[in-house]
Design a protein around this motif. Sequence first.
Motif, PDB file in Angstrom:
ATOM      1  N   VAL A  20     -18.527 -16.035 -44.421  1.00  0.00           N
ATOM      2  CA  VAL A  20     -18.569 -17.232 -43.567  1.00  0.00           C
ATOM      3  C   VAL A  20     -17.313 -18.080 -43.735  1.00  0.00           C
ATOM      4  O   VAL A  20     -16.809 -18.668 -42.771  1.00  0.00           O
ATOM      5  N   THR A  23     -14.429 -18.831 -49.382  1.00  0.00           N
ATOM      6  CA  THR A  23     -13.149 -18.753 -50.093  1.00  0.00           C
ATOM      7  C   THR A  23     -12.115 -19.644 -49.432  1.00  0.00           C
ATOM      8  O   THR A  23     -11.372 -20.357 -50.119  1.00  0.00           O
ATOM      9  N   ILE A  24     -12.089 -19.630 -48.109  1.00  0.00           N
ATOM     10  CA  ILE A  24     -11.060 -20.428 -47.431  1.00  0.00           C
ATOM     11  C   ILE A  24     -11.333 -21.921 -47.637  1.00  0.00           C
ATOM     12  O   ILE A  24     -10.403 -22.715 -47.856  1.00  0.00           O
ATOM     13  N   ASP A  54     -10.006  -6.515 -47.013  1.00  0.00           N
ATOM     14  CA  ASP A  54     -10.147  -7.169 -45.708  1.00  0.00           C
ATOM     15  C   ASP A  54      -8.743  -7.314 -45.103  1.00  0.00           C
ATOM     16  O   ASP A  54      -8.130  -8.373 -45.176  1.00  0.00           O
ATOM     17  N   SER A  57      -5.793  -9.659 -46.214  1.00  0.00           N
ATOM     18  CA  SER A  57      -6.308 -10.829 -46.940  1.00  0.00           C
ATOM     19  C   SER A  57      -6.408 -10.517 -48.426  1.00  0.00           C
ATOM     20  O   SER A  57      -6.917  -9.463 -48.813  1.00  0.00           O
ATOM     21  N   ASP A  60     -10.755 -12.731 -53.176  1.00  0.00           N
ATOM     22  CA  ASP A  60     -11.106 -14.142 -53.361  1.00  0.00           C
ATOM     23  C   ASP A  60     -10.414 -14.764 -54.570  1.00  0.00           C
ATOM     24  O   ASP A  60      -9.836 -15.856 -54.486  1.00  0.00           O
ATOM     25  N   LEU A 207     -13.157 -27.142 -40.303  1.00  0.00           N
ATOM     26  CA  LEU A 207     -11.874 -26.543 -40.692  1.00  0.00           C
ATOM     27  C   LEU A 207     -11.378 -25.735 -39.504  1.00  0.00           C
ATOM     28  O   LEU A 207     -12.027 -24.772 -39.091  1.00  0.00           O
ATOM     29  N   HIS A 209      -9.190 -23.051 -37.260  1.00  0.00           N
ATOM     30  CA  HIS A 209      -8.689 -21.706 -37.567  1.00  0.00           C
ATOM     31  C   HIS A 209      -7.252 -21.808 -38.044  1.00  0.00           C
ATOM     32  O   HIS A 209      -6.406 -22.437 -37.393  1.00  0.00           O
ATOM     33  N   ILE A 213      -2.709 -18.269 -43.909  1.00  0.00           N
ATOM     34  CA  ILE A 213      -3.488 -18.872 -44.998  1.00  0.00           C
ATOM     35  C   ILE A 213      -2.615 -18.902 -46.246  1.00  0.00           C
ATOM     36  O   ILE A 213      -2.435 -17.884 -46.922  1.00  0.00           O
TER      37      ILE A 213
END
Length: 232
Positions: A20, A23-24, A54, A57, A60, A207, A209, A213
């Motif tokens: 969901v 982590t971000i 992922d 990415s 985590d 937050l 998009h 990151i």
Amino acid sequence: MPGPARVARGCFVTATDTGVGKTIVAAAICAGLRAAGVRVAASKPVVTGLDEPDGDSPADHVLLARCTGQAPADVTPVTFGPAVSPHLAAAWAGTELDPPALLAHAALAADAADVLVAEGVGGLLVPLTTSYSVRDHAVALGLPVVVAARPGLGTISHTLLTVQSARAAGLEVRAVVLTPWPPTPSPMEADNAATIADGCGVPVWTLPHLAAITPQTLAAAAAAWPLQDWVA
Ligand SMILES: Nc1ncnc2c1ncn2[C@@H]1O[C@H](COP(=O)(O)OP(=O)(O)OP(=O)(O)O)[C@@H](O)[C@H]1O
Ligand SMILES: [Mg+2]
């Protein structure tokens, strides 16, 4: 059940489901606090799914470590390859997670900082062992909760259930963060935010998009949030 390992200040980031945005959101909280000069440590008890990366990415604990300046192993003491619940990943590896050791690892990370930002695994009732859930871990750390949730259809019930489950265990919920929040929310998405806030009395934040990151983009996004209130 291990005894409490309460840390002085911080928050525990959970979500309505896996994938969901815990982590971000946790990484943005870390990056935002660090940019404000706060000594912040991150902790996640276990990372699963390293066999199934992922895309580009980072895992985590790697992203969280980038945002705090820790080594990834100081964020997360245990990792598993399969993308399954931690209790099952441990069983498949012929082992069992040790809750007191997970708490001691988090407490050690907290000792080196002013604020601890902990990330859960999946949702609150995910088993770390068959008798110790992510929610038990949050209770043992004694941290207030931030809930990451999706903006769209289904999120009202998932979010209210998560807040109810947290409160049933005595946890205080400080914020809900809807992510990724679209630049032009639909009428339903706007109503979801308002209905969640009304339904549980928790402030709802968003937050946007983030195309890239990085600690910088995450800190910039977190500048909109009342971080000191969340970790007080
Ligand atoms: N605001 C956002 N901007 C960009 N990507 C986002 C945003 N919110 C969520 N995502 C993407 O959604 C995916 C899931 O996010 P994230 O990894 O943070 O979820 P999680 O809840 O931590 O998952 P897990 O249960 O595996 O720990 C990631 O690919 C992440 O980059
Ligand atoms: Mg995560």
